[in-house]
Design a protein around this motif. Structure first.
Motif, mmCIF file in Angstrom:
data_model
loop_
_atom_site.group_PDB
_atom_site.id
_atom_site.type_symbol
_atom_site.label_atom_id
_atom_site.label_comp_id
_atom_site.label_asym_id
_atom_site.label_seq_id
_atom_site.Cartn_x
_atom_site.Cartn_y
_atom_site.Cartn_z
ATOM 1 N N TRP A 31 52.050 52.554 37.942
ATOM 2 C CA TRP A 31 50.721 52.107 37.492
ATOM 3 C C TRP A 31 50.456 50.566 36.947
ATOM 4 O O TRP A 31 49.412 50.024 37.317
ATOM 5 C CB TRP A 31 50.641 52.893 36.106
ATOM 6 C CG TRP A 31 49.287 52.781 35.259
ATOM 7 C CD1 TRP A 31 48.199 53.458 35.429
ATOM 8 C CD2 TRP A 31 48.930 51.639 34.467
ATOM 9 N NE1 TRP A 31 47.147 53.191 34.740
ATOM 10 C CE2 TRP A 31 47.767 51.955 34.023
ATOM 11 C CE3 TRP A 31 49.554 50.776 33.788
ATOM 12 C CZ2 TRP A 31 46.999 51.078 33.243
ATOM 13 C CZ3 TRP A 31 49.081 49.786 32.966
ATOM 14 C CH2 TRP A 31 47.776 49.896 32.634
ATOM 15 N N LEU A 32 51.734 50.197 36.669
ATOM 16 C CA LEU A 32 51.698 48.707 36.488
ATOM 17 C C LEU A 32 51.329 47.849 37.861
ATOM 18 O O LEU A 32 50.405 46.914 37.880
ATOM 19 C CB LEU A 32 52.892 48.094 35.665
ATOM 20 C CG LEU A 32 53.258 48.381 34.352
ATOM 21 C CD1 LEU A 32 54.465 48.286 34.091
ATOM 22 C CD2 LEU A 32 52.146 47.832 33.522
ATOM 23 N N ARG A 78 45.194 45.456 41.802
ATOM 24 C CA ARG A 78 43.702 45.658 41.730
ATOM 25 C C ARG A 78 43.097 44.109 40.803
ATOM 26 O O ARG A 78 42.137 43.901 41.457
ATOM 27 C CB ARG A 78 43.167 46.844 41.007
ATOM 28 C CG ARG A 78 43.300 48.042 41.774
ATOM 29 C CD ARG A 78 43.105 49.351 41.161
ATOM 30 N NE ARG A 78 43.364 50.537 41.821
ATOM 31 C CZ ARG A 78 43.335 51.614 41.353
ATOM 32 N NH1 ARG A 78 42.922 51.923 39.875
ATOM 33 N NH2 ARG A 78 43.465 52.823 42.051
ATOM 34 N N ARG A 79 43.735 43.922 39.857
ATOM 35 C CA ARG A 79 43.081 42.861 39.322
ATOM 36 C C ARG A 79 43.241 41.423 40.265
ATOM 37 O O ARG A 79 42.358 40.535 40.259
ATOM 38 C CB ARG A 79 43.604 42.451 38.206
ATOM 39 C CG ARG A 79 43.545 43.597 37.005
ATOM 40 C CD ARG A 79 44.099 43.407 35.497
ATOM 41 N NE ARG A 79 43.818 44.535 34.767
ATOM 42 C CZ ARG A 79 44.299 44.600 33.575
ATOM 43 N NH1 ARG A 79 45.046 43.776 33.103
ATOM 44 N NH2 ARG A 79 43.858 45.752 32.852
ATOM 45 N N ARG A 96 40.337 39.165 41.775
ATOM 46 C CA ARG A 96 40.172 37.711 41.626
ATOM 47 C C ARG A 96 40.232 37.013 42.976
ATOM 48 O O ARG A 96 39.551 35.969 43.075
ATOM 49 C CB ARG A 96 41.401 37.300 40.861
ATOM 50 C CG ARG A 96 41.450 35.972 40.545
ATOM 51 C CD ARG A 96 42.940 35.743 39.625
ATOM 52 N NE ARG A 96 43.005 34.460 39.404
ATOM 53 C CZ ARG A 96 43.173 33.702 38.390
ATOM 54 N NH1 ARG A 96 43.088 34.784 37.249
ATOM 55 N NH2 ARG A 96 43.504 32.416 37.872
ATOM 56 N N THR A 97 41.217 37.329 43.926
ATOM 57 C CA THR A 97 41.230 36.633 45.079
ATOM 58 C C THR A 97 39.789 36.995 46.052
ATOM 59 O O THR A 97 39.395 36.006 46.666
ATOM 60 C CB THR A 97 42.475 37.221 45.815
ATOM 61 O OG1 THR A 97 43.667 37.095 45.212
ATOM 62 C CG2 THR A 97 42.814 36.668 47.370
ATOM 63 N N SER A 98 39.421 38.064 46.037
ATOM 64 C CA SER A 98 38.195 38.436 46.420
ATOM 65 C C SER A 98 36.947 37.665 45.996
ATOM 66 O O SER A 98 36.277 37.085 46.952
ATOM 67 C CB SER A 98 37.779 39.700 46.506
ATOM 68 O OG SER A 98 38.896 40.587 47.339
#
Length: 144
Positions: A14-15, A21-22, A26-28
């Motif tokens: 989960w972590l 995902r975050r 951010r990169t996208s």
């Protein structure tokens, strides 16, 4: 350890998924501001060595299925970011190379992502970010 929105201790998967995902979001966002995508970044990052790479290697590096990478590379060819050439050592294989325009895009992407990494290091702390990177690299090479 308490994570906002959870009532129990989070598990490792989960972590990792939450952080992934975050970071992808951010990169996208950084790349989209330059007219690029995460997938294009991954392709240009691999091809930046100038050696030329077969599509299977590009797919593996981009973490995508070969048919998806074919579509992405087709789009990148149409946008003059990459070109394909028959492998002289094995005429059955096609290698992908960065074009001059692709190299310039890679340099822009790389510079923007370096700035973003510096911001991330300022937020998290450089030692923590370096430790996290080292641990994840170790985990990535050790998990079957």
């Amino acid at each position: 350890m308490e994570i906002t929105g959870t009532s129990h201790a989070p598990d490792l998967a989960w972590l990792l998924t939450t952080v992934e995902r975050r970071l992808v979001t951010r990169t996208s966002a950084v790349l989209e501001a330059l007219g690029g995508t995460l997938e294009e970044w991954r392709v240009t990052a691999l091809l930046a060595d100038g050696a030329g790479h077969p599509m299977t290697e590009v797919a593996e590096h981009a973490l995508l299925a070969p048919p998806t990478v074919t579509k992405i590379v087709d789009r990148m060819v149409a946008n003059d970011l990459v070109h394909r050439r028959v492998d002289e050592a094995d005429r059955r294989r096609v290698l992908v190379f960065l074009s001059e325009r692709g190299r310039a895009a890679h340099e822009r992407f790389s510079a923007a992502l370096s700035l973003d990494r510096a911001e991330l290091a300022a937020t998290l702390g450089e030692p923590e970010l370096a430790c996290l990177t080292e641990l994840l690299a170790h985990l990535a090479t050790r998990l079957p």
